[in-house]
Design an enzyme around this catalytic site. Sequence first.
Site, PDB file in Angstrom:
ATOM      1  N   LYS A  68       0.857  -1.197   0.000  1.00  0.00           N
ATOM      2  CA  LYS A  68       0.000   0.000   0.000  1.00  0.00           C
ATOM      3  C   LYS A  68       0.897   1.253   0.000  1.00  0.00           C
ATOM      4  CE  LYS A  68      -3.572  -2.815   2.061  1.00  0.00           C
ATOM      5  NZ  LYS A  68      -4.746  -2.930   2.913  1.00  0.00           N
ATOM      6  N   HIS A 128      -8.461  -3.382  -6.001  1.00  0.00           N
ATOM      7  CA  HIS A 128      -8.406  -3.432  -4.536  1.00  0.00           C
ATOM      8  C   HIS A 128      -9.559  -2.611  -3.959  1.00  0.00           C
ATOM      9  CE1 HIS A 128      -7.088  -3.048  -0.423  1.00  0.00           C
ATOM     10  NE2 HIS A 128      -6.324  -4.113  -0.645  1.00  0.00           N
ATOM     11  N   GLU A 158     -10.798 -10.781  -0.943  1.00  0.00           N
ATOM     12  CA  GLU A 158     -10.520  -9.986   0.251  1.00  0.00           C
ATOM     13  C   GLU A 158     -11.827  -9.408   0.795  1.00  0.00           C
ATOM     14  OE1 GLU A 158      -6.178  -8.477   0.175  1.00  0.00           O
ATOM     15  OE2 GLU A 158      -7.376  -7.002  -0.882  1.00  0.00           O
ATOM     16  N   GLY A 177      -7.255  -4.907   7.275  1.00  0.00           N
ATOM     17  CA  GLY A 177      -6.676  -3.967   8.229  1.00  0.00           C
ATOM     18  C   GLY A 177      -7.426  -3.887   9.549  1.00  0.00           C
ATOM     19  N   GLY A 224      -1.392  -7.446   3.582  1.00  0.00           N
ATOM     20  CA  GLY A 224      -1.169  -6.012   3.743  1.00  0.00           C
ATOM     21  C   GLY A 224      -0.171  -5.749   4.858  1.00  0.00           C
ATOM     22  N   GLY A 225      -0.675  -5.385   6.015  1.00  0.00           N
ATOM     23  CA  GLY A 225       0.166  -4.968   7.143  1.00  0.00           C
ATOM     24  C   GLY A 225       1.323  -5.910   7.446  1.00  0.00           C
TER      25      GLY A 225
HETATM   26  P1  13P Z   1      -4.225  -6.448   5.754  1.00  0.00           P
HETATM   27  O1  13P Z   1      -3.416  -7.706   5.600  1.00  0.00           O
HETATM   28  O2  13P Z   1      -3.463  -5.334   6.370  1.00  0.00           O
HETATM   29  O3  13P Z   1      -5.541  -6.723   6.407  1.00  0.00           O
HETATM   30  O4  13P Z   1      -4.562  -5.940   4.269  1.00  0.00           O
HETATM   31  C1  13P Z   1      -5.058  -6.846   3.347  1.00  0.00           C
HETATM   32  C2  13P Z   1      -5.037  -6.225   2.016  1.00  0.00           C
HETATM   33  O5  13P Z   1      -5.764  -5.286   1.742  1.00  0.00           O
HETATM   34  C3  13P Z   1      -4.097  -6.746   1.025  1.00  0.00           C
HETATM   35  O6  13P Z   1      -4.368  -6.250  -0.231  1.00  0.00           O
END
Ligand code: 13P
Length: 254
Positions: free
Chosen positions: A11, A94, A166, A172, A234-235
């Site tokens: 991101k 996304h 997702e 997140g 993500g994170g």
């Molecule tokens: P998180 O793993 O931070 O929940 O984010 C997922 C995501 O949006 C990956 O594209």
Amino acid sequence: MRKPIIAGNWKMNKTADEALAFVREIRNGLNNITSVESVVCPPFIALPTVSDALKGTRIAVGAQNIHYEDSGAFTGEVAADMLVPYCQYVIIGHSERRAYFCETDESVNKKAKQILSFGMTPIICVGESLEQNEAGETHNFVSQQVKAALSGLTPEQVATCVIAYEPIWAIGTGKSASAADAGLIIGRTVRGTVADEYGEQIAQLVRVQYGGSAKPSNIGDYMGHPDIDGALVGGASLKPAFVEMVQVTARVTA
Ligand code: 13P
């Protein structure tokens, strides 16, 4: 027969310098794992640096967006031929881009076609909101997103695509879908829709990831489900523990 794929969606995080330091830190760990494909998706500005640092490794690089036109008056956008030297993958659709940057099923479809025609692979994100989930609309909504994203592609092209399921409520938030629930949507809805549109053989080739608060402690559960082929992270992809996620994946899918 589908190679697991763990992709890190960074991101809007890490400067080019930070990106370089981070990939130097994780590249050996990732490169040692042959049975899982690992992908890092930094911001545009870090793509050349990261791609250069990963030359000669088996780690792939992805972008987080693309424009569907070849070139022209599209201020702030990035075209396919600009990405090709650095990227094998491009994330499209996304939920953050759909929510904040007007990405639609129609633009996702155009982007998928553009990415494929330049020899790269789209990672197509789909997923329902909490309201849709609670109203029992997940299957219909996600199925329609998959159909729209793949519309007009050849079966051969569809077979090479990666789809990331997702659920928006899991992104997140620390609230992840259970492996059983995610596996059901991925198997029945995502792969089922591909099978309805392009046939069972093509559906068996498409790799489908789970995304939403995936981390070292739960990746093993997801990867233990036969319909889940990887994760879009993500994170947890911003930290060295990303390597651990790929290691766990290799172990669970061995
Ligand atoms: P998180 O793993 O931070 O929940 O984010 C997922 C995501 O949006 C990956 O594209």
